[in-house]
Write a protein that holds these residues in place. Structure first.
Motif, PDB file in Angstrom:
ATOM      1  N   TYR A 191       0.786  -1.323  -0.201  1.00 51.89           N
ATOM      2  CA  TYR A 191      -0.275  -0.106  -0.175  1.00 51.89           C
ATOM      3  C   TYR A 191       0.954   1.343  -0.253  1.00 51.89           C
ATOM      4  O   TYR A 191       1.898   1.204   0.527  1.00 51.89           O
ATOM      5  CB  TYR A 191      -1.020   0.208   1.478  1.00 51.89           C
ATOM      6  CG  TYR A 191      -1.664   1.266   1.463  1.00 51.89           C
ATOM      7  CD1 TYR A 191      -2.793   1.783   0.352  1.00 51.89           C
ATOM      8  CD2 TYR A 191      -1.469   1.991   2.097  1.00 51.89           C
ATOM      9  CE1 TYR A 191      -3.366   2.537   1.127  1.00 51.89           C
ATOM     10  CE2 TYR A 191      -2.333   3.896   2.475  1.00 51.89           C
ATOM     11  CZ  TYR A 191      -3.378   3.742   1.862  1.00 51.89           C
ATOM     12  OH  TYR A 191      -3.947   4.847   1.286  1.00 51.89           O
TER      13      TYR A 191
ATOM     14  N   GLU B 279       0.198   5.777   0.005  1.00 57.59           N
ATOM     15  CA  GLU B 279      -0.930   6.456   1.211  1.00 57.59           C
ATOM     16  C   GLU B 279       0.149   7.692   0.056  1.00 57.59           C
ATOM     17  O   GLU B 279       0.898   7.758   0.350  1.00 57.59           O
ATOM     18  CB  GLU B 279      -0.489   6.576   2.993  1.00 57.59           C
ATOM     19  CG  GLU B 279      -1.199   8.085   2.472  1.00 57.59           C
ATOM     20  CD  GLU B 279      -1.224   8.206   4.013  1.00 57.59           C
ATOM     21  OE1 GLU B 279      -1.832   9.632   4.777  1.00 57.59           O
ATOM     22  OE2 GLU B 279      -0.021   7.676   4.790  1.00 57.59           O
TER      23      GLU B 279
ATOM     24  N   SER C 206       3.058   7.673   2.592  1.00 59.93           N
ATOM     25  CA  SER C 206       3.866   6.557   3.494  1.00 59.93           C
ATOM     26  C   SER C 206       3.543   5.536   2.235  1.00 59.93           C
ATOM     27  O   SER C 206       3.064   5.056   1.548  1.00 59.93           O
ATOM     28  CB  SER C 206       2.824   6.123   4.404  1.00 59.93           C
ATOM     29  OG  SER C 206       1.783   5.847   4.998  1.00 59.93           O
TER      30      SER C 206
ATOM     31  N   GLU D 167       3.622   1.032   3.211  1.00 54.85           N
ATOM     32  CA  GLU D 167       3.787  -0.330   3.549  1.00 54.85           C
ATOM     33  C   GLU D 167       3.792  -1.661   2.810  1.00 54.85           C
ATOM     34  O   GLU D 167       3.817  -1.261   1.115  1.00 54.85           O
ATOM     35  CB  GLU D 167       2.261   0.186   4.134  1.00 54.85           C
ATOM     36  CG  GLU D 167       1.451   1.171   4.683  1.00 54.85           C
ATOM     37  CD  GLU D 167       0.453  -0.038   5.442  1.00 54.85           C
ATOM     38  OE1 GLU D 167      -0.160  -0.396   5.526  1.00 54.85           O
ATOM     39  OE2 GLU D 167      -0.725   1.365   5.881  1.00 54.85           O
ATOM     40  N   SER D 168       4.521  -2.678   3.697  1.00 51.19           N
ATOM     41  CA  SER D 168       4.905  -3.621   2.944  1.00 51.19           C
ATOM     42  C   SER D 168       4.646  -4.541   3.858  1.00 51.19           C
ATOM     43  O   SER D 168       4.033  -4.545   5.353  1.00 51.19           O
ATOM     44  CB  SER D 168       6.302  -2.875   2.600  1.00 51.19           C
ATOM     45  OG  SER D 168       6.974  -3.178   3.961  1.00 51.19           O
TER      46      SER D 168
ATOM     47  N   SER E 149       6.994  -3.606   6.592  1.00 52.65           N
ATOM     48  CA  SER E 149       7.007  -3.258   7.657  1.00 52.65           C
ATOM     49  C   SER E 149       6.043  -1.677   6.885  1.00 52.65           C
ATOM     50  O   SER E 149       5.495  -1.819   6.152  1.00 52.65           O
ATOM     51  CB  SER E 149       8.285  -1.988   7.971  1.00 52.65           C
ATOM     52  OG  SER E 149       9.006  -2.038   6.818  1.00 52.65           O
ATOM     53  N   ALA E 150       6.334  -0.602   7.804  1.00 56.39           N
ATOM     54  CA  ALA E 150       5.309   1.518   7.009  1.00 56.39           C
ATOM     55  C   ALA E 150       6.596   2.272   7.233  1.00 56.39           C
ATOM     56  O   ALA E 150       6.817   2.016   8.533  1.00 56.39           O
ATOM     57  CB  ALA E 150       3.971   0.672   7.772  1.00 56.39           C
ATOM     58  N   SER E 151       6.735   2.751   5.770  1.00 54.58           N
ATOM     59  CA  SER E 151       7.362   4.370   6.583  1.00 54.58           C
ATOM     60  C   SER E 151       6.765   5.346   6.544  1.00 54.58           C
ATOM     61  O   SER E 151       6.560   4.675   5.468  1.00 54.58           O
ATOM     62  CB  SER E 151       8.945   3.908   5.715  1.00 54.58           C
ATOM     63  OG  SER E 151       9.491   2.953   6.916  1.00 54.58           O
TER      64      SER E 151
END
Length: 174
Positions: free
Chosen positions: A82, A84, A100, A102-103, A106-108
């Motif tokens: 995803y 953002e 951001s 997402e994987s 993690s999300a960053s």
């Protein structure tokens, strides 16, 4: 985007060995010459810079720039699930988050490398977040901005050339 400590933590948590790390550190973080961030203008970008947070900015002569994450960051995140995207007409200062990624790992958050206004988001990423992994410096661009001060690309101490960025990755390896 995320600190190098986090990258090491993610790699350690998923048992990425030293050999694989060195391959990633040698990955090409150069802008894809066949995709929109490069082909937007006939002469290509006037400047491409990188941040210590593993983001890139490709500025064009008309005062706009494309933003995204580096191959190093995309590899560290793993398979993107995803993205953002930022809202158009949002004014942001350098260092502020604009979206951001997402994987499965993690999300960053992704941070604005220079001050400017969001004028376009890469809506392909809504249905194809894997573009971040497949071509992070091309088809996987995240946003296009109108740069508030194009001279900031040359005067900001925290922006690096490709050579400086690649050197920082190698230094971080040790």
């Amino acid at each position: 985007m995320f600190s190098r400590t986090l990258v090491r933590t993610v790699r350690t948590a998923y048992k990425v060995g030293p050999a694989r790390f060195s391959v990633r550190a040698q990955s090409s973080n150069a802008l894809s010459k066949t995709a929109l961030p490069f082909t937007y203008s006939s002469s290509g970008p006037t400047s491409v810079k990188y941040t210590t947070q593993h983001e890139w900015v490709a500025a064009h002569a008309d005062g706009t720039a494309f933003l995204g994450i580096t191959k190093y960051a995309a590899d560290a995140l793993g398979d993107a699930t995803y993205v953002e995207l930022p809202e158009q007409e949002t004014q942001l200062e350098a260092g502020e988050p604009y979206g951001s990624v997402e994987s499965v790992k993690s999300a960053s958050e992704v941070y604005q490398p220079v001050a400017g206004e969001i004028i376009e988001a890469n809506t392909k990423l809504e249905s194809q977040p894997q573009l971040i992994n497949q071509d992070p410096l091309g088809e996987g661009w995240i946003a296009r901005i109108k740069i508030a001060d194009p001279k900031a690309l040359e005067s900001q101490d925290d922006l690096m050339s490709l050579e400086q960025y690649e050197r920082s990755l190698k230094e971080d390896e040790h």
